[in-house]
Design an enzyme around this catalytic site. Structure first.
Site, PDB file in Angstrom:
ATOM      1  N   ASN A 161      -0.029  18.449 -20.693  1.00  0.00           N
ATOM      2  CA  ASN A 161      -0.449  17.247 -21.778  1.00  0.00           C
ATOM      3  C   ASN A 161      -0.415  17.937 -23.266  1.00  0.00           C
ATOM      4  O   ASN A 161      -1.160  17.199 -24.082  1.00  0.00           O
ATOM      5  CB  ASN A 161      -1.732  16.594 -21.361  1.00  0.00           C
ATOM      6  CG  ASN A 161      -1.591  15.707 -20.035  1.00  0.00           C
ATOM      7  OD1 ASN A 161      -0.320  15.175 -20.084  1.00  0.00           O
ATOM      8  ND2 ASN A 161      -2.304  15.669 -19.387  1.00  0.00           N
TER       9      ASN A 161
ATOM     10  N   ARG B 215       0.718  -1.233   0.285  1.00  0.00           N
ATOM     11  CA  ARG B 215       0.033   0.037   0.108  1.00  0.00           C
ATOM     12  C   ARG B 215       0.932   1.278  -0.054  1.00  0.00           C
ATOM     13  O   ARG B 215       0.322   2.381   0.204  1.00  0.00           O
ATOM     14  CB  ARG B 215      -1.111   0.141   1.091  1.00  0.00           C
ATOM     15  CG  ARG B 215      -1.965  -1.262   1.184  1.00  0.00           C
ATOM     16  CD  ARG B 215      -3.229  -0.967   1.977  1.00  0.00           C
ATOM     17  NE  ARG B 215      -3.824  -2.298   1.685  1.00  0.00           N
ATOM     18  CZ  ARG B 215      -3.868  -3.094   2.765  1.00  0.00           C
ATOM     19  NH1 ARG B 215      -3.228  -3.136   3.621  1.00  0.00           N
ATOM     20  NH2 ARG B 215      -4.784  -4.110   2.497  1.00  0.00           N
TER      21      ARG B 215
ATOM     22  N   HIS C 196       7.869   8.104 -27.267  1.00  0.00           N
ATOM     23  CA  HIS C 196       6.953   9.176 -26.833  1.00  0.00           C
ATOM     24  C   HIS C 196       7.290  10.650 -27.157  1.00  0.00           C
ATOM     25  O   HIS C 196       6.216  11.193 -27.643  1.00  0.00           O
ATOM     26  CB  HIS C 196       7.031   9.027 -24.906  1.00  0.00           C
ATOM     27  CG  HIS C 196       6.333  10.002 -24.197  1.00  0.00           C
ATOM     28  ND1 HIS C 196       5.000   9.760 -24.272  1.00  0.00           N
ATOM     29  CD2 HIS C 196       6.483  11.099 -23.504  1.00  0.00           C
ATOM     30  CE1 HIS C 196       4.233  10.755 -23.716  1.00  0.00           C
ATOM     31  NE2 HIS C 196       5.374  11.554 -23.214  1.00  0.00           N
TER      32      HIS C 196
ATOM     33  N   LYS D 166       7.768  22.567 -14.403  1.00  0.00           N
ATOM     34  CA  LYS D 166       7.088  21.542 -13.932  1.00  0.00           C
ATOM     35  C   LYS D 166       6.712  21.625 -12.270  1.00  0.00           C
ATOM     36  O   LYS D 166       5.616  21.300 -12.059  1.00  0.00           O
ATOM     37  CB  LYS D 166       7.880  20.063 -14.158  1.00  0.00           C
ATOM     38  CG  LYS D 166       7.045  18.929 -13.818  1.00  0.00           C
ATOM     39  CD  LYS D 166       6.803  17.826 -14.896  1.00  0.00           C
ATOM     40  CE  LYS D 166       5.899  16.933 -14.418  1.00  0.00           C
ATOM     41  NZ  LYS D 166       5.836  15.604 -15.007  1.00  0.00           N
TER      42      LYS D 166
ATOM     43  N   LYS E 101       3.470  11.058 -11.104  1.00  0.00           N
ATOM     44  CA  LYS E 101       2.657  10.214 -11.850  1.00  0.00           C
ATOM     45  C   LYS E 101       3.371   9.052 -12.259  1.00  0.00           C
ATOM     46  O   LYS E 101       4.688   9.120 -12.719  1.00  0.00           O
ATOM     47  CB  LYS E 101       2.425  11.046 -13.440  1.00  0.00           C
ATOM     48  CG  LYS E 101       1.320  12.047 -13.323  1.00  0.00           C
ATOM     49  CD  LYS E 101       0.844  12.456 -14.698  1.00  0.00           C
ATOM     50  CE  LYS E 101      -0.331  13.564 -14.674  1.00  0.00           C
ATOM     51  NZ  LYS E 101      -0.674  13.858 -15.764  1.00  0.00           N
TER      52      LYS E 101
ATOM     53  N   GLU F 197      -3.828  17.015 -10.951  1.00  0.00           N
ATOM     54  CA  GLU F 197      -4.554  17.332 -12.349  1.00  0.00           C
ATOM     55  C   GLU F 197      -5.920  17.704 -12.364  1.00  0.00           C
ATOM     56  O   GLU F 197      -6.821  17.146 -13.139  1.00  0.00           O
ATOM     57  CB  GLU F 197      -3.977  16.508 -13.463  1.00  0.00           C
ATOM     58  CG  GLU F 197      -4.225  16.769 -14.555  1.00  0.00           C
ATOM     59  CD  GLU F 197      -3.614  15.874 -15.682  1.00  0.00           C
ATOM     60  OE1 GLU F 197      -2.573  15.375 -15.614  1.00  0.00           O
ATOM     61  OE2 GLU F 197      -4.634  15.388 -16.701  1.00  0.00           O
TER      62      GLU F 197
ATOM     63  N   GLU G 192       9.671  17.374 -24.917  1.00  0.00           N
ATOM     64  CA  GLU G 192       9.171  18.117 -23.801  1.00  0.00           C
ATOM     65  C   GLU G 192       9.892  19.305 -23.342  1.00  0.00           C
ATOM     66  O   GLU G 192       8.989  20.047 -22.820  1.00  0.00           O
ATOM     67  CB  GLU G 192       9.348  16.977 -22.688  1.00  0.00           C
ATOM     68  CG  GLU G 192       8.799  15.653 -22.994  1.00  0.00           C
ATOM     69  CD  GLU G 192       6.974  15.475 -22.929  1.00  0.00           C
ATOM     70  OE1 GLU G 192       6.470  16.610 -22.885  1.00  0.00           O
ATOM     71  OE2 GLU G 192       6.931  14.229 -22.791  1.00  0.00           O
TER      72      GLU G 192
ATOM     73  N   HIS H 119      -0.211  15.444 -26.336  1.00  0.00           N
ATOM     74  CA  HIS H 119      -0.234  14.140 -25.529  1.00  0.00           C
ATOM     75  C   HIS H 119      -1.510  13.303 -26.106  1.00  0.00           C
ATOM     76  O   HIS H 119      -1.393  12.108 -26.228  1.00  0.00           O
ATOM     77  CB  HIS H 119      -0.162  14.071 -24.185  1.00  0.00           C
ATOM     78  CG  HIS H 119       1.229  14.612 -23.663  1.00  0.00           C
ATOM     79  ND1 HIS H 119       1.933  15.520 -24.022  1.00  0.00           N
ATOM     80  CD2 HIS H 119       1.976  13.775 -22.793  1.00  0.00           C
ATOM     81  CE1 HIS H 119       3.055  15.717 -23.317  1.00  0.00           C
ATOM     82  NE2 HIS H 119       3.465  14.464 -22.658  1.00  0.00           N
TER      83      HIS H 119
ATOM     84  N   ARG I 157      -2.734  21.381 -14.227  1.00  0.00           N
ATOM     85  CA  ARG I 157      -1.674  20.285 -14.688  1.00  0.00           C
ATOM     86  C   ARG I 157      -2.022  19.868 -16.055  1.00  0.00           C
ATOM     87  O   ARG I 157      -0.865  19.380 -16.909  1.00  0.00           O
ATOM     88  CB  ARG I 157      -1.607  19.337 -13.541  1.00  0.00           C
ATOM     89  CG  ARG I 157      -0.282  18.261 -13.914  1.00  0.00           C
ATOM     90  CD  ARG I 157      -0.002  17.415 -12.633  1.00  0.00           C
ATOM     91  NE  ARG I 157       1.026  16.590 -13.019  1.00  0.00           N
ATOM     92  CZ  ARG I 157       1.773  15.709 -12.297  1.00  0.00           C
ATOM     93  NH1 ARG I 157       1.501  15.951 -10.862  1.00  0.00           N
ATOM     94  NH2 ARG I 157       2.594  14.884 -12.543  1.00  0.00           N
TER      95      ARG I 157
ATOM     96  N   HIS J 240      -0.346  10.039 -27.494  1.00  0.00           N
ATOM     97  CA  HIS J 240      -0.531   8.757 -27.015  1.00  0.00           C
ATOM     98  C   HIS J 240      -1.430   7.961 -28.042  1.00  0.00           C
ATOM     99  O   HIS J 240      -1.079   6.588 -27.999  1.00  0.00           O
ATOM    100  CB  HIS J 240      -1.417   8.958 -25.660  1.00  0.00           C
ATOM    101  CG  HIS J 240      -0.721   9.507 -24.503  1.00  0.00           C
ATOM    102  ND1 HIS J 240      -1.107   9.892 -23.420  1.00  0.00           N
ATOM    103  CD2 HIS J 240       0.745   9.591 -24.347  1.00  0.00           C
ATOM    104  CE1 HIS J 240      -0.330  10.150 -22.311  1.00  0.00           C
ATOM    105  NE2 HIS J 240       0.951  10.153 -23.106  1.00  0.00           N
TER     106      HIS J 240
END
Ligand code: NAD
Ligand code: GLY
Length: 360
Positions: free
Chosen positions: A242, A118, A262, A224, A140, A234, A182, A245, A238, A249
């Site tokens: 993206n 956990r 990526h 960042k 993330k 987010e 990026e 993205h 935030r 993606h």
């Protein structure tokens, strides 16, 4: 050494950036609280850098897990090999995981740390430009699913990020360029002056000028850190990170993980977002040209793969994490240095962007 802070109250952590930091044993050691440490790396990075990191951990119960290299291994199966190693070696809740590698190693290791018993501590030692400017900061973590990129994961912040910029010496040019995508993103969404600086310095960055790289990494991490501190989970700004993205993606999933890097997919996606922004009358054509020009100079793709159709894009973009109540939301540009997240785009203009840039 340049030290920045991701300000998250009692979960705040430092980002340390400099040359030769892997050899400063105390930097890593002081962030390890328990006695058990597992370093997770991959078959490419471990032979290069594992021996530089292990001396920092002398006196602790140290184990290593070496993952296969590649985006196609960013899976639940690979994650399970980390859990197996942790259980076999009786690692307890006080243990710390160290991610030594690029974004793939960082994302998987972070997710292992988020979910093992956990949640246990983890530290990021990023070794690609992309990981140094983006993925190692902000918490993330996760893995891919065959049906969608980064669809399984958790927010889990590291205890520190140690960026030894000398590790970029062994990175190949294609990977360096992918990281620059990026970096360029930060200029586009947040800092017009930084974008102008990047236009002037893109050749020096590609030539691995150390001063230029240190400036680019420092400014990217500062942006960042500021955005993550303002919106860790987010719920708002935030999502600006993206830019490109949603398209990117779709490209990564549509072409099969690992075929397009990526950063390459994000580069093509950012230009698609710029094109769509211009079709709405927000971005002027000169700024679309500037975006295309800097991406070209960085050796990045400016068009999606010609194997992908408009329909394939629409199907893949429908599983984007920014979709709310079935509605697609996109990050678009108002101008260079200012972005918005919006569901309020015209579907016919999106279709025009996809038909203008994607195939059949
Ligand atoms: P990567 O981790 O696959 O690394 C690229 C390649 O470089 C790999 O072959 C790797 O083994 C090799 N490599 C790493 N360091 C090296 C070095 N110093 N010298 C030589 N080779 C080296 O890819 P990446 O571009 O670092 O990361 C991409 C991943 O990051 C994607 O999965 C993406 O989804 C994720 N990502 C996550 C976030 C986030 O916020 N968590 C942000 C952006 C991207
Ligand atoms: N790379 C996107 C984010 O960290 O939010």
């Amino acid at each position: 050494m340049n030290t920045l802070t991701v300000d998250l109250g009692n979960r705040s952590y430092p980002i340390q950036i400099g040359q030769g930091l892997l050899d400063q044993a105390d930097l890593l050691a002081k962030h390890i609280s328990g006695r058990q440490v597992m370093v997770v790396s991959n078959t490419t990075v471990a032979p290069l850098y594992l021996d530089r990191v292990l001396p920092s951990l002398a006196g602790l119960q140290t184990a290593t897990v070496i993952l296969p290299d590649g985006e196609q291994y960013k899976t639940l199966d690979t994650l399970n090999t980390i859990f197996t190693a942790l259980l076999e070696q009786r690692f307890n809740r006080g243990c710390t995981l160290v991610a030594l590698g690029g974004g793939v190693v960082g994302d998987i290791t972070g997710f292992a740390a988020a979910s093992y018993q956990r949640g246990v501590a983890f530290l990021q030692v990023p070794t690609t430009l992309l990981a140094q400017v983006d993925s190692s900061v902000g918490g993330k973590t996760g893995v891919n699913h065959a049906l969608g990129k980064n669809m399984i994961g958790a927010f889990h912040q590291p205890g520190c990020v140690i960026i030894d910029t000398d590790t970029l010496d062994t990175l190949d040019d294609r990977q360096l360029a992918a990281g620059l995508a990026e970096v360029i993103k930060y200029g586009l969404i947040y800092d017009a002056d930084f974008f102008t600086w990047l236009e002037t310095n893109v050749t020096a960055l590609m030539a691995r000028d150390k001063t230029a790289l240190a400036t680019a990494i420092g400014r990217s991490c500062a942006i960042k850190a500021e955005i993550v501190a303002a919106d860790e989970r987010e719920s708002g700004m935030r999502a600006l990170l993206n830019l490109g993205h949603t398209f990117g993606h779709a490209i990564e999933t549509g072409t099969g993980y690992g075929n397009w890097l990526h950063g390459e997919a994000v580069a093509a996606g950012m230009l698609m977002a710029a094109d769509l922004s211009a079709r709405h009358g927000w971005l002027d054509s000169a700024d679309v040209q500037r975006t295309e020009s800097i991406l070209r100079q960085a050796g990045l793709p400016t068009e999606p793969p010609d194997t992908m159709s408009e329909q394939q894009f629409m199907d893949l973009m429908a599983v984007d994490k920014k979709v709310v109540d079935g509605g697609l939301r996109l990050v678009l540009l108002k101008r260079i240095g200012e972005a918005i997240v919006t569901a309020d785009f015209q579907p016919d203009l999106l279709s025009e962007t996809l038909t203008a840039t994607a195939s059949a």
